[in-house]
Structures are given as structure tokens and as C-alpha cells.
Design an enzyme around this catalytic site. Structure first.
Site, PDB file in Angstrom:
ATOM      1  N   HIS A   6       0.845  -1.199   0.000  1.00 50.95           N
ATOM      2  CA  HIS A   6       0.000   0.000   0.000  1.00 50.95           C
ATOM      3  C   HIS A   6       0.886   1.257   0.000  1.00 50.95           C
ATOM      4  CE1 HIS A   6      -3.700   2.296   1.210  1.00 50.95           C
ATOM      5  NE2 HIS A   6      -2.767   3.125   1.656  1.00 50.95           N
ATOM      6  N   GLU A   7       1.815   1.305   0.943  1.00 47.14           N
ATOM      7  CA  GLU A   7       2.655   2.503   1.051  1.00 47.14           C
ATOM      8  C   GLU A   7       3.612   2.611  -0.137  1.00 47.14           C
ATOM      9  OE1 GLU A   7       1.532   4.539   3.032  1.00 47.14           O
ATOM     10  OE2 GLU A   7       0.399   3.216   4.368  1.00 47.14           O
ATOM     11  N   HIS A  30       1.800   4.403  -2.791  1.00 46.17           N
ATOM     12  CA  HIS A  30       1.925   5.853  -2.587  1.00 46.17           C
ATOM     13  C   HIS A  30       3.321   6.314  -2.997  1.00 46.17           C
ATOM     14  CE1 HIS A  30      -1.869   6.596  -0.618  1.00 46.17           C
ATOM     15  NE2 HIS A  30      -1.618   5.819   0.411  1.00 46.17           N
ATOM     16  N   GLU A  66      -5.174   7.586  -2.725  1.00 43.18           N
ATOM     17  CA  GLU A  66      -5.552   6.229  -2.303  1.00 43.18           C
ATOM     18  C   GLU A  66      -5.762   5.301  -3.490  1.00 43.18           C
ATOM     19  OE1 GLU A  66      -5.643   4.570   0.683  1.00 43.18           O
ATOM     20  OE2 GLU A  66      -4.487   6.339   1.183  1.00 43.18           O
TER      21      GLU A  66
END
Ligand code: ZN
Length: 501
Positions: A263-264, A267, A295
Site C-alpha cells: 500500500h505505502e 503511494h 488512495e
């Protein structure tokens, strides 16, 4: 372009103050000793106030108007026209709020966050209640300064997603809710998936090695970034060549660290993909770009890629080798099914894709009621539990499994949660477009090749920084505004196949 140059230099200063803010915030989350919160609150408050001063000074306002005239003939998506447009939008919003209030609000929020952390550890909502009441008071004042037509919640939402109203988001959620509740009800009737293999002891260092290996292969560049540990995972862009990721490790559960890291890293690849012309300018304030767009990029790598069948065809043999002998009794299909286990459970950040947006709807509705004064902080735990019962058919056994679980409200992130849900929607909408342009993407992923997807995302999304709102970007990339059709079809097809519905 004299005024444009003056404006660009002023905005670069504002951006650099934000960079200092983020570095201090990164340090607060990764390194700061427990008693450092009060000093850090004062520091962060000053940085925010100084930035606010720069944005709202009369000369800045004058330069914005003159630079707008100088750039009027340029295409709206050009760097210069975008810089002036976003500067005007942010300055128009900021000028309504006194600088002293911005500094005081920042301090209040940093301290409230600290109170929340202790209250959560003690599993005691009463300990957090006065701080949350303070946060709500100050956010209502902020909404009054910003101004709104009929709903103060709209003013707070606008900070995270300019132009989006509670009515619009509410309508999107109203359309999703019956589809999602029907889906999770149907899934609950099916035999459970065997996922015990994910709940073994996984040494932290092995988890870290695997997360580094996969995220680097996906395209996160560790010469321009790093991965640290924090209680609440996040990604920060200091510059496009300095991107900080964090994750957290659960010794007895594979998912939190691995999918948190993907997830990170999503980003992070977004941040590393900002155009060179954007880097270091006001258009690279990643924290200020659309929450939904941000997101959508983390979800793409965490879920659409990381929880796909194709991905595990490549990744599973590596996981088997690295974590040997833990996954010996399993095959690729078993792993794919296990990481997609649908389970109605209490914690949002561990929610599977079929339940995730329902967790957000609960928070969105409660925020709207709190900000409008229809719900008091004292009644919040009961309201949380009642809504959870209605959506999921059970009641959280404790405050930290329920109303105290999220950091957001303590930090003033009221009106931000829907960005996660809309990010899921946009991720599916963008991914459908990527697959239409490059149908071989899943085959490449199955061979551990991610360049085509990352290249497409860089060209269509990453390079633009925060030039566009979520709606503008959705229209630009997919020809329509934020639209749930691809997202709901994706969930129904995927879970329908896994659970044999
Ligand atoms: Zn995220």
C-alpha cells in the site's frame, strides 16, 4: 511572466516549509521519544502558521491575480496555468482563516493525537473524549471560517477533496451499500477459506526482506526512498528523490506488514513518479493532493495487483522459499484464496476488499452527524456500535476494536475517510482503463514484470502531481467522473469466482 516568477518563488517557499513540517512529522512517528509531543506540537504549529502567512499575504494575492493574466492563454494542464490555478484555490481558502488560528489548531491536533494514542493503549474512550470534543470544536470553527452553503461538513471535506460535497459522496455510498451488503451476506453463507497458513509466526526480518524484495521489483526505488517502522503506516514525499515509507509488523500474521508495505509503496511510486518540472514546487505537496487519487494509487498496488491471481503466480514461489517451510502445504491458488479471505471483522485496516467500503460508510455518516451537532462525542461509542451492528451483524468487544481504532479524528482528519473508499473506486476505474490500453498487463505481472503498468500510471497519473482534482483526473483518464461501476463489477466477479457464488 514577471509576476508568475515572483509567485512561483513565494509558493516554493511555502512548499519548503511544508517539507520541514513533514520531516518533523516523519520523525514524530518513527523516532520521537514518547514525551516529545508538546515540544513537537509547538514546532509544527509554527511551521503551519508561517506557511499560511506566505499564502495569504496581500502581495501573494496580487501576484496570483497578475500571474493569472500572464498565463491566461496557456493550456489548463500546463505547469504554469496549473500552478496559478491551484495557488489561487488554496490561497482563496486560506485567506478566510486567521494565521493565529491555523497555528493554534495545529497544536491542538498534535496534542490530541498523543492523547488518543494513550487512550487507545488503555482501551478507554473516556480518556480521549475531552480531546475529541476539543478537536470537533476547532474543526467546526474552521468550517465557519471556510464557509459553506448548508452543511459545515462540506467545508471540512473540501480540504481533502476540493469540490466534493457530502451529498455527492452520500449518493455514491447509497448506490454501493445494497450491492456490498448483499455481497457480504452471500459470502458469509459460503464455506470459509483455509487461511491458517497466514496466521503463523513470521520473523520480522523475513517479513521485511520479502516486502523490500517485492516492492522494489514493482518499481519503488530504494535509492530514492526508504522503509521504516511506525505504529501507523504512512508514506511521505520529502522530494521525488526522497520518499519515506513505513509499515508495521505483526509476528503472527502475514498480511499487515506485507500488504501495508505494498500500500505505502503504491503511494511511494506515485510520489517518485511526479514530473521533474513538478518536483520541489507548490504542485508537489503530496499531502495536499486529492486523497481519493492518492488512495487509488496505493490500492492499485496493494489490491488490484497484490491480491490478484497473476501476482501470486510470480510471488508465491518466492514467498515459499523465503518463509520456508511455512507455506509448504500450500499452492498458488491456495495463497491467492487465503489473501482474499472475506471476513466481517472489526478493524478497518485489516478489512478485505468486500467489506472495506462499508467500514468507511460508517465513519463518513458519523462524522457528518458529529460536525452537524446531531451526535455528541459522549454518544459516539454507542452510535458506532449500533451502526457496526447494522452493517456487519456484530458489536465490537472493546473501544480499541471499535471507536478508538483510527488515528484520523485525533489528528483533525474529519472529512477525509471517504477518500479511502473513493480511492478503491478510482483504482478500479483507472485499472480497467490500463487493461484496455495494455491487455497483457496480467500476463506480465504473472512473470514479475510491472513496467508496463507503472509506465501507464506514470504517464496518465503520477507525473501530474496535484494539478487535478479527483473528478478532473477521472474524466481525463477514463472519460467519466468518479463512477462505481468498474469497482462493483470487479468485486462481484472476483469474490464470485473465489467463493463460487
Ligand atoms: Zn494510503
Amino acid at each position: 511572466m514577471d509576476n508568475f516568477d515572483l509567485l512561483a518563488a513565494r509558493l516554493a517557499d511555502a512548499h519548503q516549509l511544508n517539507v520541514a513540517y513533514w520531516l518533523a512529522e516523519w520523525d514524530q512517528n518513527v523516532n520521537m521519544p514518547p514525551e516529545g509531543a508538546a515540544a513537537r506540537a509547538a514546532h509544527l504549529g509554527t511551521l503551519r502558521r508561517l506557511r499560511h502567512d506566505l499564502l495569504t499575504r496581500d502581495e501573494t494575492r496580487t501576484w496570483i491575480e497578475r500571474a493569472a493574466a500572464e498565463t491566461a492563454e496557456l493550456p489548463t494542464d500546463s505547469f504554469a496555468a496549473s500552478l496559478v490555478r491551484i495557488a489561487r484555490r488554496d490561497s482563496d481558502a486560506a485567506v478566510r482563516i486567521p494565521s493565529a488560528f491555523v497555528g493554534a489548531m495545529t497544536q491542538t491536533l498534535v496534542l490530541a493525537r498523543d492523547v488518543w494514542e494513550r487512550a487507545k493503549a488503555a482501551d478507554n474512550f473516556a480518556q480521549f473524549r475531552p480531546a475529541l470534543e476539543g478537536v470537533l470544536d476547532i474543526k467546526r470553527q474552521e468550517a465557519d471560517y471556510i464557509g459553506y452553503e448548508s452543511n459545515p461538513f462540506d467545508a471540512l471535506m473540501g480540504k481533502w477533496e476540493p469540490g466534493l460535497t457530502a451529498a455527492h459522496v452520500g449518493a455514491i455510498f447509497d448506490a454501493q451499500r445494497p450491492v456490498l451488503t448483499a455481497l457480504i451476506a452471500a459470502l458469509a453463507e459460503r464455506p470459509p477459506i483455509a487461511d491458517a497458513a497466514l496466521h503463523q509466526s513470521f520473523p520480522m526480518e523475513l517479513q521485511r526482506q520479502f516486502a523490500l524484495f517485492v516492492s522494489e521489483r514493482m518499481g519503488f526505488d530504494y535509492r530514492r526512498g526508504r522503509l521504516d517502522i511506525s505504529a501507523h503506516p504512512f508514506a511521505l514525499q520529502i522530494a521525488r528523490d526522497d520518499v519515506r515509507l513505513t509499515t508495521r509488523y505483526a509476528e503472527n500474521f502475514f498480511n499487515p506488514a506485507f500488504f501495508g508495505a505494498l500500500h505505502e509503496a503504491g503511494h511511494g511510486m506515485h510520489a517518485q513518479g511526479f514530473g521533474r518540472d513538478i518536483d520541489g514546487t507548490f504542485l508537489s505537496d503530496m499531502e495536499l493532493s486529492s486523497q481519493a487519487v492518492a488512495e487509488s494509487q496505493s490500492r492499485t498496488w496493494e489490491n488490484l495487483v497484490g491480491r490478484s491471481r497473476a501476482f501470486w503466480e510470480w510471488a508465491f514461489p518466492h514467498a515459499q522459499r523465503m518463509f520456508a517451510p511455512r507455506f509448504d502445504g500450500m499452492d498458488t491458488d491456495g495463497m491467492y484464496r487465503a489473501v482474499n479471505t472475506a471476513r466481517r471483522q472489526f478493524i478497518r485496516v485489516e478489512a478485505d476488499e468486500s467489506t472495506y467500503n462499508l467500514h468507511i460508510m460508517l465513519r463518513f455518516e458519523l462524522e457528518n452527524e458529529l460536525v452537524n451537532g446531531r451526535l455528541s462525542v459522549a454518544d459516539l461509542p454507542d452510535a458506532w456500535n449500533a451502526k457496526f451492528q447494522a452493517l456487519f451483524g456484530s458489536t465490537p468487544p472493546s473501544a480499541k476494536m471499535g471507536v478508538l481504532q483510527d488515528i484520523h479524528w485525533s489528528m483533525g482528519g474529519i472529512g477525509a475517510f471517504h477518500g479511502y473508499a473513493l480511492g478503491n473506486v478510482l483504482a478500479a476505474q483507472f485499472y480497467a482503463q490500463a487493461l484496455a490500453a495494455h491487455p497483457t498487463i496480467p500476463d506480465q505481472i504473472a512473470r514479475g514484470q510491472f513496467d508496463t503498468l507503472r509506465g501507464w500510471l506514470t504517464d496518465t497519473i503520477y507525473q501530474h502531481g496535484r494539478k487535478f482534482t479527483a473528478d478532473e483526473l477521472a474524466r481525463r483518464v477514463t472519460g467519466k467522473g468518479i463512477d462505481s461501476a468498474d469497482y462493483l463489477a470487479y468485486l462481484q466477479t472476483k469474490f464470485g469466482a473465489i467463493y463460487d457464488l
